[in-house]
Scaffold this active site. Structure first.
Site, short mmCIF file in Angstrom:
data_model
loop_
_atom_site.label_atom_id
_atom_site.label_comp_id
_atom_site.label_asym_id
_atom_site.label_seq_id
_atom_site.Cartn_x
_atom_site.Cartn_y
_atom_site.Cartn_z
N ASP A 88 -6.88 -0.08 -3.98
CA ASP A 88 -7.98 0.87 -4.13
C ASP A 88 -8.64 0.73 -5.50
OD1 ASP A 88 -6.03 1.86 -5.76
OD2 ASP A 88 -5.77 3.76 -4.71
N GLU A 105 0.84 -1.22 0.00
CA GLU A 105 0.00 0.00 0.00
C GLU A 105 0.87 1.26 0.00
OE1 GLU A 105 -2.18 1.71 -1.29
OE2 GLU A 105 -3.87 0.59 -0.48
O1 AHR Z 1 0.66 0.65 -3.21
C1 AHR Z 1 0.39 0.93 -4.54
C2 AHR Z 1 -1.04 1.31 -4.77
O2 AHR Z 1 -1.29 2.54 -4.17
C3 AHR Z 1 -2.07 0.43 -4.17
O3 AHR Z 1 -2.32 -0.77 -4.86
C4 AHR Z 1 -3.26 1.30 -4.23
O4 AHR Z 1 -4.21 0.95 -3.26
C5 AHR Z 1 -2.70 2.69 -4.03
O5 AHR Z 1 -3.15 3.54 -5.03
#
Ligand code: AHR
Ligand code: AHR
Length: 475
Positions: free
Chosen positions: A277, A199
């Site tokens: 996300d 994340e």
């Molecule tokens: O960590 C990279 C990305 O960042 C994740 O997959 C996403 O949830 C966020 O936009």
């Protein structure tokens, strides 16, 4: 034993086991995935040819005959039933769709099966799982993917993610990522890299983020990607060629030094094909993957890789030299200029050239598939770019990944007829039936003699559109 038998015997049982190609437990005999067809909306499950065996692709072909199908679910073979369904909207992407069910035909265990080929805005998820690591618990995971179908968009992931499709902060994900997105400069080489999506970052090491010269990327047609994390103060990344050899550890050490990753805060959802996300600009390929409870041993990882290699993903089909589906061929030009030249891809373009290196041989080998728009015609899948097909665009021919669209299907379908010159075979374009596959100045087009392009020239047309169907160059 199969991957989940191996991890189970090592004390780190699978809590997720997804595959469109094969069983991941020797005793599994349930469904692998569900498809839905466009014609009437009906759904069916695709299972195995035998307990512990390979996918029954013929069942999919007959259910989807004359229409198209999407994969609507990937079933979890583990006793946890963490099935993946099509992902809904999230913080960074709208509703996803399922992948086209026939976009990635490959050989596994000597059988023709289908992988899952993701274009953008495709993804799967389970936000209500059982047994998956949460809040600093240890876990491991691997997936078999492809190094030839990648991009630099966020985020082709498989693994642990948020339960609400939102970015809820550092350490709330623990997923494999594979692609050419370098989140923290510098990365080493052009990628694609096996990375950890923890994340708000794709990590290759603890240091800031990437900055890991040991992670030089891996672009093999079939790639093993592996991540394990003890949830507190350690994670490791491995990659390998899924067709041969062992695994390479590119990182094994502390969690990222940025705030929030030590300990981890996993939420226990499972994502496939997008970021946590639902960032869904990424593309990728998926054949199989598992997640474990507990930190797997290196010995178990090595045994899993050995089992994967034994499957023979993408190996020779065993049928050669004809236009029957699954046969491997090369196509030789018959014009007097060029009788030593073969149709091959180079820099994504279809061209003709002589063949000598191993790369030339692979680039000049095509697997005959049932026509993507008409099963009585043919399509040509690349031997070394699984899921990529010959298709025309603005009348020039390219090697491109199948995106499931009607336009792609039509552009990639060719109907064999007797060679126009009196020898060999000519390939009529399905959607431009006056035009045939032709080489002109060493580039390949669909052409006719009444067109206005230079490549529609009448000079040597009949010879240029007549191809000798030959034995495949690739071993
Ligand atoms: O960590 C990279 C990305 O960042 C994740 O997959 C996403 O949830 C966020 O936009
Ligand atoms: O190659 C001719 C046409 O060009 C294709 O059908 C279409 O994809 C593109 O516009």
């Amino acid at each position: 034993s199969l991957p989940c038998d191996i991890y189970g015997a090592a004390g780190t049982p699978c809590v997720a086991a997804h595959s469109t190609t094969r069983a991941l437990y020797a005793a599994y005999n349930g469904p692998l995935y569900q498809v839905q067809r466009a014609s009437d909306g009906a759904k069916t499950n695709i299972g195995l040819l035998a307990t512990g065996g390979y996918a029954n692709a013929a069942a999919q072909d007959s259910f989807c005959a004359g229409t198209t199908c999407l994969i609507t679910q990937l079933y979890d073979q583990s006793p946890r039933h963490n099935d993946l369904t099509i992902e809904g909207p999230g913080g960074a992407g709208g509703q996803d769709t399922g992948v086209p069910a026939d976009a990635l035909p490959v050989t596994a265990g000597g059988h023709q099966v289908y992988g899952a080929s993701f274009s953008g805005r495709m993804g799967y998820r389970d936000n209500s799982t059982s047994g998956v690591a949460r809040n600093g618990q240890p876990e491991g995971m691997y997936m078999i993917t492809s190094g030839t179908h990648v991009n630099g968009a966020c985020c082709f992931d498989y693994g642990n993610a948020e339960t609400n499709n939102q970015d809820t902060g550092n350490g709330h994900m623990d997923a494999l990522n594979f692609g050419t997105e370098c989140w923290f400069q510098p990365c080493y080489g052009p990628g694609p890299w096996v990375q950890a999506d923890l994340e708000n970052g794709l990590f290759q090491s603890s240091a800031g983020g990437s900055q890991n010269p040991a992670n030089t990327g891996i672009s093999a047609p079939f790639v093993t990607a592996l991540l394990k994390n003890n949830g507190q103060n350690f994670f490791a990344l491995k990659d390998g060629n899924a067709q041969s050899g062992g695994l390479r550890t590119t990182y094994s050490g502390p969690e990222p030094t940025r705030a929030g990753y030590s300990p981890m805060h996993q939420e226990g959802a499972i994502v496939l094909g997008t970021g946590g996300d639902n960032s869904n600009g990424s593309i990728g390929s998926f054949f199989e993957g598992v997640m474990t409870a507990g930190l797997p041993t290196d010995a178990a990882d090595n045994a899993v890789q050995a089992n994967v290699v034994s499957v023979g993903y993408g190996g020779p089909t065993g049928v050669t030299g004809s236009l029957a589906p699954s046969s491997e061929i090369s196509l030789r030009a018959t014009t007097a200029c060029c009788t030593s030249d073969y149709l091959r891809h180079q820099n994504n373009n279809a061209v003709i050239s002589t063949v000598s290196s191993t790369l030339d041989k692979n680039d000049a080998t095509w697997i005959v598939r049932k026509g993507l728009a008409d099963a009585s015609c043919v399509s040509f899948e690349s031997r070394n770019y699984p899921g990529d097909f010959l298709r025309h665009f603005n009348f020039q021919v390219y090697r491109q990944p199948m995106d499931g669209s009607a336009a792609f299907r039509a552009d990639a379908t060719f109907c064999p007829v007797a060679g126009k010159s009196g020898q060999g075979t000519s390939f009529r374009s399905y959607n431009y039936p006056g035009k045939y596959l032709r080489h002109y100045n060493n580039t390949v087009y669909i052409a006719d003699t009444s067109g206005t392009h230079a490549f529609d020239s009448a000079a040597s047309y009949n010879d240029d559109v007549s191809w000798a169907v030959a034995q495949p160059w690739a071993p």
